[in-house]
Each structure stands twice: as C-alpha cells, then as structure tokens.
Design a protein around this motif. Structure first.
Motif, PDB file in Angstrom:
ATOM      1  N   LEU A  69       0.824  -1.212   0.000  1.00 47.90           N
ATOM      2  CA  LEU A  69       0.000   0.000   0.000  1.00 47.90           C
ATOM      3  C   LEU A  69       0.858   1.262   0.000  1.00 47.90           C
ATOM      4  O   LEU A  69       2.009   1.232   0.439  1.00 47.90           O
ATOM      5  CB  LEU A  69      -0.899   0.008   1.243  1.00 47.90           C
ATOM      6  N   SER A  70       0.261   2.388  -0.451  1.00 47.81           N
ATOM      7  CA  SER A  70       0.980   3.674  -0.446  1.00 47.81           C
ATOM      8  C   SER A  70       0.221   4.713   0.365  1.00 47.81           C
ATOM      9  O   SER A  70      -0.977   4.877   0.184  1.00 47.81           O
ATOM     10  CB  SER A  70       1.135   4.199  -1.868  1.00 47.81           C
ATOM     11  N   HIS A  71       0.961   5.439   1.225  1.00 43.76           N
ATOM     12  CA  HIS A  71       0.303   6.464   2.030  1.00 43.76           C
ATOM     13  C   HIS A  71       0.420   7.853   1.405  1.00 43.76           C
ATOM     14  O   HIS A  71      -0.143   8.821   1.906  1.00 43.76           O
ATOM     15  CB  HIS A  71       0.835   6.477   3.461  1.00 43.76           C
ATOM     16  N   ASP A  72       1.167   7.926   0.282  1.00 40.77           N
ATOM     17  CA  ASP A  72       1.313   9.206  -0.433  1.00 40.77           C
ATOM     18  C   ASP A  72       1.793  10.336   0.468  1.00 40.77           C
ATOM     19  O   ASP A  72       1.406  11.493   0.279  1.00 40.77           O
ATOM     20  CB  ASP A  72      -0.018   9.606  -1.104  1.00 40.77           C
ATOM     21  N   ASP A  73       2.627  10.001   1.457  1.00 33.99           N
ATOM     22  CA  ASP A  73       3.170  11.005   2.387  1.00 33.99           C
ATOM     23  C   ASP A  73       2.082  11.751   3.163  1.00 33.99           C
ATOM     24  O   ASP A  73       2.320  12.864   3.635  1.00 33.99           O
ATOM     25  CB  ASP A  73       4.051  12.014   1.636  1.00 33.99           C
ATOM     26  N   ASP A  74       0.921  11.153   3.291  1.00 33.20           N
ATOM     27  CA  ASP A  74      -0.169  11.763   4.046  1.00 33.20           C
ATOM     28  C   ASP A  74      -0.366  10.993   5.350  1.00 33.20           C
ATOM     29  O   ASP A  74      -0.787   9.836   5.324  1.00 33.20           O
ATOM     30  CB  ASP A  74      -1.448  11.714   3.183  1.00 33.20           C
ATOM     31  N   PRO A  75      -0.080  11.628   6.510  1.00 34.30           N
ATOM     32  CA  PRO A  75      -0.212  10.910   7.785  1.00 34.30           C
ATOM     33  C   PRO A  75      -1.623  10.398   8.049  1.00 34.30           C
ATOM     34  O   PRO A  75      -1.791   9.359   8.700  1.00 34.30           O
ATOM     35  CB  PRO A  75       0.181  11.963   8.832  1.00 34.30           C
ATOM     36  N   ASN A  76      -2.636  11.098   7.546  1.00 35.53           N
ATOM     37  CA  ASN A  76      -4.014  10.620   7.752  1.00 35.53           C
ATOM     38  C   ASN A  76      -4.264   9.337   6.980  1.00 35.53           C
ATOM     39  O   ASN A  76      -4.827   8.372   7.495  1.00 35.53           O
ATOM     40  CB  ASN A  76      -5.021  11.700   7.317  1.00 35.53           C
TER      41      ASN A  76
END
Lengths: 319, 210
Positions: A69-76
């Motif tokens: 999975l990727s969080h796209d540099d978004d902590p949320n």
C-alpha cells in the motif's frame, strides 16, 4: 462450522478482495498464511517502488501473504492504512513512514493490537514503539557525496547547492551532511543555495538562473538525483559540461549519466537491502519473539562514481 | 566620535565574543549547535576512562590483520575485528603498527600519511591526520556506543565528529617533509572488503627518526 474457521474465511475474503487488484490472482483457500502489510510513499518514485518490490518478494519467499500500500506522504492516509492492517490481523507491518511524530500514534495503536512494526528508511521521534527502525544513514551518505564533490573541485571554487523539499526531513539532513564536510574547506564558496523541491524541471530552471548570475561556477551539489538531472541538463544546454554535478539516491538514470561522463557522482541508499532486512527481522520476530538486533539500526549509504556505477541497478549494488 | 557611539562600538565588540545559545526549540540550526557541543562534552567524559582503555586492550598488530584480510574480510573480522554497528559498513579493526612514510599530503585540510608497514616499499595503510577526518570508524568500533541512545542520525554523526576531533588532537601534527620517517601508531579502521586502501583514524601517533 466452528467460529474460528468462519472467522478465518471471512478474513481471507477481506484480504483477498484488497489483494486482488494488486496480485491479480485469487489465493487458494488453504490454511491461512500469515500476512505482512507493506506501506511506503507512492511508487511513482522509483526509490519507493524498489522498497515495495524488494519487501514484497522477500516476504513471499518466506511464505507470507502480502498487502502492498501507499500512504502518499499523508499521515491521515497512513493512519487509515494501519487501521486496515489491524482489521486484517496482519502479523507485521513494514513501513517507510509519513512523518516522524504522526507515525508514533499510528504504530502505537498497531502495537496495542498485537501487531509489530518494522520501519525502514526514515526514523520516528520515539523509541520503544517500533520493533526495528532500519534507518538510511542520510547524513553519512551526504558526507560521502560532499567528500567526493570537494575532491573533484580540488578543494576550492564557487559552487551552488540545490536543496530538496523543505517539508521533507531528509532535505535538511542531507544539506547539513553536505555542509558538515564542505564548510571545513575555506576555499569552497557557496554562491547560491536554493530549493528545487526534489523536482527535475524546477532544478533545470533554477540552475539556468544561477548560472547566469554566477558564470564562474565550478560545481553543483544536489540533494537528490532528480534535481541533479535537471541541473545537468541546464548546464549542458548552456555548454557548461565542465561544471561538476553530484546527486543523491542512486537512481538508474543518474547511473547512466555517470557512465556517460555526465553527472560525476551520487550516493546510494540501499532501498532494496533495507526492505529485505526489515522483512527478515519481522519474520524472526514472528517466529521467535526477537529480532536479534537493536531497535535502531543505521544502514550506511554507498558512494557511486564511475568506478562502481556499472554494478548499480534498482537501488541495489551487486557484489 | 560621540561618546554614545564609542560605547555602542565597545558593546558590539564585547558581545562579538559571546555565543548566544538559542532555546532548543528554536529550530534546526539551534539543535545542531547544541549537538556539536553536547557531543564534544560527551567525548570529553568518556575519552580517558572508556575509549583509550578499550583501544589499548583491543589493539592487534596491523600486519597480522593485513595478512588475515587476504583470506577475506569476514575471516579476518571474525578473528581480529568487531562487526560494525552500521549496516553495510563491514568490520572494525583496532590496530597498532609501525612503518615508513612513503608519501604525505599535508596541504589538504584532510591531511594524510601513506605508510608502508610490510617493508615492500608500497603503502598499505593511509593514516588520516586531520584536521578533517572522514568516516565513523572510531565511533563504530566502540561497543558501548549505541545508535538507539541518541536522538537521531545527526546527533550520532556529531558524536563521530567529536571523537575524530579528539583523536587528532592527541598527538602533535607532523609538519615539514615527513617522507622517509618512521612512524608508530595506534588507531581504528573499518573495512568492507571492497579492495580500498585501509584508511586509519589514529588515536596515537609518534614520528621516529629518518
């Protein structure tokens, strides 16, 4: 059918549904293999794709099911993905995190649910929460790169620095590492320092402007490879291939530039090796309750020049 | 000059010698400044009671280690070295030796002596005499130093710097033309088996006669 069997099948359906798009294959409904969830920034950056691919391959080789999975540099988004790892009863989380402070809460939650986290590349601001933090030694890498840069510059001359995205810790770490070395040489003069936000086009434009204002420039040191590529292109366009350019990351593109006599050096962050080590330590922990190592482990970076660029591929250096 | 202007100039000159240490929350520059002096103080406190004894107790003969390295770095490391804590950094060796200086670069800020200890006329070790010393071999050789105990890799790197700075202060810096002199030394190097020249961080160094 007893409760446990039903729970297993339900969970496997959930995991299969999510995994289907990624693996493209319907898993066999045999005994449930343990699940490892791998979370990194977006694989549109080849560095993070290399992390994902290496962790995925290693986990599968060790007999685990995986979810990538990727969080796209978004902590949320990262928090949501970790929640889904919890509901999927993952046995371990492999994570290149989206923020040193924000991540602490998310993996504390996973820990409370019995799921250990194994971090790669970047550290978080607390120990005792992750089972392992396999940290890229960006500072050491920057010192290596700067050392080579100074050597190529003959310890003197005008140079420019292109810094990465200000919000990214690594931009600052690398710049500090560079200056730790370069500032010890009084005849090295920084005539310009600008952020090009890790971006190739921005680096091109900034370098053009810097060159016009500072025609005596002898070198450009960039915080990452994409900016180095942009800088080199601008210099080449201006007929200034005499200017020494160095980058950071160890990408295949810069490797090719080095081998063609363009960019002079970069620094490899061993993304693949770190990912594999994290999966190995997770596996060891799952089987024995121990990783066999200290929590925080520094993974050294490697200088890449024309002497070893041939051995570099996919952020891994062949022996 | 009017008196108040003279006073202002005097005040400015007086303050020039002061270092105003910002609050630790003041941002990256402040944190780095604190790190450098924090780590220098740390090294001061462990150098004599811990670092020097460890080096003295664990120093192996350099020529023995060099011979063993021919069998491979893992073989030599298992016998005479310590696995480097930094992954990918190979092994750390604490050594002492004696040899002849075959080349010297004292002009560079990262001054070096190339030394032949085996007597074949070829340099087999490069000794870094500073003031700029590269690498973290000294920090990584010490088993009582753990990355987990430090805030982050920057502070950990400052520790390496403080140790290197302390090391090169420990002996008088060679000057003039030392080529041909004998040199006796104790120090640390890290080696990953990549065929590079051994680069030693010295903790003791004495020049002998020509």
């Amino acid at each position: 059918m007893n409760m446990n069997r039903r729970m297993n099948i339900k969970r496997r359906l959930l995991v299969s549904a999510i995994a289907l798009g990624i693996t493209g294959a319907l898993p066999v409904m045999a005994s449930a293999a343990d699940l490892m969830v791998i979370i990194t920034p977006s694989p549109s950056n080849p560095f993070f794709k290399a992390e994902q691919d290496a962790a995925n391959a290693k986990a599968k080789a060790l007999g685990y099911e995986t979810l990538v999975l990727s969080h796209d540099d978004d902590p949320n988004k990262q928090a949501q993905l970790i929640d889904s790892a919890i509901t999927s009863h993952a046995k371990a989380i492999i994570l290149d995190n989206a923020g040193a402070d924000a991540t602490v809460t998310a993996i504390e939650k996973a820990k409370a649910a019995g799921i250990p986290s194994f971090l790669i590349d970047r550290e978080i601001s607390k120990t005792g929460v992750a089972m392992a933090q396999i940290v890229s030694n960006n500072y050491q890498g920057a010192q290596l790169g700067a050392n080579q840069f100074v050597k190529l510059m003959g310890e003197k001359g005008d140079y420019a620095e292109l810094v990465g995205k200000q919000s990214d810790t690594n931009a600052g770490v690398r710049s500090k590492g560079y200056h730790d070395v370069v500032d010890q040489y009084p005849n090295m003069k920084m005539v310009a320092q600008q952020s090009a936000n890790w971006d190739q086009t921005e680096a091109y434009n900034k370098t053009e402007t810097i060159l016009q204002a500072n025609p005596k420039i002898k070198g450009v040191i960039a915080g990452n490879d994409t900016m180095a590529l942009g800088a080199y292109a601008a210099l080449k366009n201006a007929g200034r291939t005499d200017v020494i350019v160095s980058g950071f990351d160890g990408s295949d593109e810069v490797r090719d530039s080095i081998l063609a006599g363009g960019i002079k050096a970069t620094v490899l962050q061993p993304a693949a090796a770190e990912s594999e080590l994290a999966v190995e330590q997770a596996d060891k922990f799952i089987k024995s309750g121990k990783t066999g190592a200290e929590e925080k482990q520094l993974f050294n970076c490697v200088l890449i020049t024309d002497a070893n660029a041939k051995k570099l591929n996919g952020f891994a250096l062949a022996q | 000059m009017p008196r108040y202007l003279a006073a202002a100039v005097c005040l400015a000159l007086a303050l020039a010698g002061c270092k105003i240490v910002p609050n630790a929350q003041g941002g990256d520059a402040a944190a780095t400044q604190d790190d450098a002096s924090l780590m220098a103080a740390k090294v001061q406190s462990v150098w004599t009671p811990k670092v020097l004894p460890y080096i003295a107790e664990n120093a192996k003969n350099l020529d023995t280690v060099v011979a063993a390295l021919k069998d491979g770095v893992d073989v030599a490391g298992a016998k005479y070295g310590r696995k480097a804590a930094d992954l990918g950094a190979g092994w750390n060796f604490v050594v002492q030796g004696k040899g002849t200086i075959v080349a010297a670069n004292l002009e560079s800020r990262a001054a070096k002596l190339d030394v032949d200890t085996t007597g074949d006329g070829q340099a087999n070790v490069t000794i870094q005499i500073g003031p700029i010393v590269n690498g973290t071999a000294l920090r990584d050789a010490l088993p009582f130093v753990q990355f987990t105990d430090y805030r982050d890799q920057i502070q950990f790197a400052k520790l390496a710097r403080a140790l290197n700075d302390m090391a090169v202060k420990a002996f008088p810096r060679p000057t003039g033309k030392p080529v041909g002199d004998t040199v006796t030394f104790t120090g640390v190097f890290s080696y990953a088996g990549d065929g590079q020249q051994i680069s030693l961080v010295p903790t003791a160094l004495t020049l002998g006669p020509k």
